[in-house]
Design a protein around this motif. Structure first.
Motif, mmCIF file in Angstrom:
data_model
loop_
_atom_site.group_PDB
_atom_site.id
_atom_site.type_symbol
_atom_site.label_atom_id
_atom_site.label_comp_id
_atom_site.label_asym_id
_atom_site.label_seq_id
_atom_site.Cartn_x
_atom_site.Cartn_y
_atom_site.Cartn_z
ATOM 1 N N ARG A 56 5.461 -3.430 -2.110
ATOM 2 C CA ARG A 56 5.223 -2.375 -1.117
ATOM 3 C C ARG A 56 3.993 -1.547 -1.485
ATOM 4 N N ALA A 57 3.820 -1.278 -2.759
ATOM 5 C CA ALA A 57 2.650 -0.510 -3.203
ATOM 6 C C ALA A 57 1.362 -1.279 -2.910
ATOM 7 N N GLU A 58 1.359 -2.588 -3.153
ATOM 8 C CA GLU A 58 0.171 -3.397 -2.891
ATOM 9 C C GLU A 58 -0.101 -3.507 -1.394
ATOM 10 N N ILE A 59 0.939 -3.646 -0.586
ATOM 11 C CA ILE A 59 0.761 -3.717 0.867
ATOM 12 C C ILE A 59 0.179 -2.411 1.391
ATOM 13 N N GLY A 60 0.541 -1.312 0.765
ATOM 14 C CA GLY A 60 -0.007 -0.018 1.164
ATOM 15 C C GLY A 60 -1.496 0.098 0.893
ATOM 16 N N LYS A 61 -2.017 -0.690 -0.023
ATOM 17 C CA LYS A 61 -3.439 -0.653 -0.358
ATOM 18 C C LYS A 61 -4.288 -1.503 0.584
ATOM 19 N N VAL A 62 -3.651 -2.329 1.388
ATOM 20 C CA VAL A 62 -4.374 -3.240 2.267
ATOM 21 C C VAL A 62 -5.061 -2.454 3.373
ATOM 22 N N SER A 63 -6.292 -2.826 3.654
ATOM 23 C CA SER A 63 -7.044 -2.208 4.747
ATOM 24 C C SER A 63 -6.823 -3.062 5.997
ATOM 25 N N TRP A 64 -5.950 -2.617 6.886
ATOM 26 C CA TRP A 64 -5.596 -3.380 8.068
ATOM 27 C C TRP A 64 -6.659 -3.187 9.145
ATOM 28 N N PRO A 65 -7.016 -4.243 9.886
ATOM 29 C CA PRO A 65 -8.019 -4.103 10.944
ATOM 30 C C PRO A 65 -7.446 -3.350 12.144
ATOM 31 N N THR A 66 -8.348 -2.716 12.887
ATOM 32 C CA THR A 66 -7.921 -2.020 14.095
ATOM 33 C C THR A 66 -7.724 -3.041 15.211
ATOM 34 N N ARG A 67 -7.084 -2.598 16.288
ATOM 35 C CA ARG A 67 -6.862 -3.488 17.430
ATOM 36 C C ARG A 67 -8.197 -3.967 17.991
ATOM 37 N N ARG A 68 -9.182 -3.076 18.051
ATOM 38 C CA ARG A 68 -10.504 -3.431 18.582
ATOM 39 C C ARG A 68 -11.147 -4.515 17.720
ATOM 40 N N GLU A 69 -11.064 -4.395 16.406
ATOM 41 C CA GLU A 69 -11.631 -5.403 15.502
ATOM 42 C C GLU A 69 -10.947 -6.754 15.700
ATOM 43 N N VAL A 70 -9.634 -6.738 15.863
ATOM 44 C CA VAL A 70 -8.896 -7.984 16.059
ATOM 45 C C VAL A 70 -9.312 -8.652 17.366
ATOM 46 N N VAL A 71 -9.414 -7.851 18.436
ATOM 47 C CA VAL A 71 -9.810 -8.405 19.730
ATOM 48 C C VAL A 71 -11.224 -8.972 19.663
ATOM 49 N N LEU A 72 -12.155 -8.232 19.074
ATOM 50 C CA LEU A 72 -13.538 -8.702 18.992
ATOM 51 C C LEU A 72 -13.668 -9.981 18.164
ATOM 52 N N THR A 73 -13.007 -10.020 17.019
ATOM 53 C CA THR A 73 -13.109 -11.227 16.192
ATOM 54 C C THR A 73 -12.423 -12.416 16.865
#
Length: 63
Positions: free
Chosen positions: A12-29
Motif C-alpha cells: 500500500r505504501a508503494e502504491i501510494g508513491k505511484v504517479s497516476w496519469p490524469t484522465r486527459r493523459e489517458v485519453v490522449l495517449t
C-alpha cells in the motif's frame, strides 16, 4: 521474509508513491496509440501491395 500484514502495508505504501496519469493523459495517449496503429497498418498494407506487385511482375516476366 515479511509476514503477510507487513507485505500488505508495504505494498500500500508503494502504491501510494505511484504517479497516476490524469484522465486527459489517458485519453490522449489512447488516441495517439490508435492513430499510430492505423498508420502502421496502412504502411504495412502498402508495403505488402508493393512486394506482391513486384513478385507478380517478376513471375509473369519469367513464366
Amino acid at each position: 521474509m515479511a509476514n503477510p500484514l507487513q507485505f500488505i502495508q508495504q505494498t500500500r505504501a508503494e502504491i501510494g508513491k505511484v504517479s497516476w496519469p490524469t484522465r486527459r493523459e489517458v485519453v490522449l495517449t489512447t488516441i495517439m496509440v490508435l492513430i499510430m496503429s492505423a498508420l502502421a497498418a496502412i504502411f504495412f498494407a502498402l508495403v505488402d501491395v508493393g512486394i506482391r506487385s513486384g513478385l507478380q511482375a517478376i513471375l509473369s516476366f519469367f513464366g
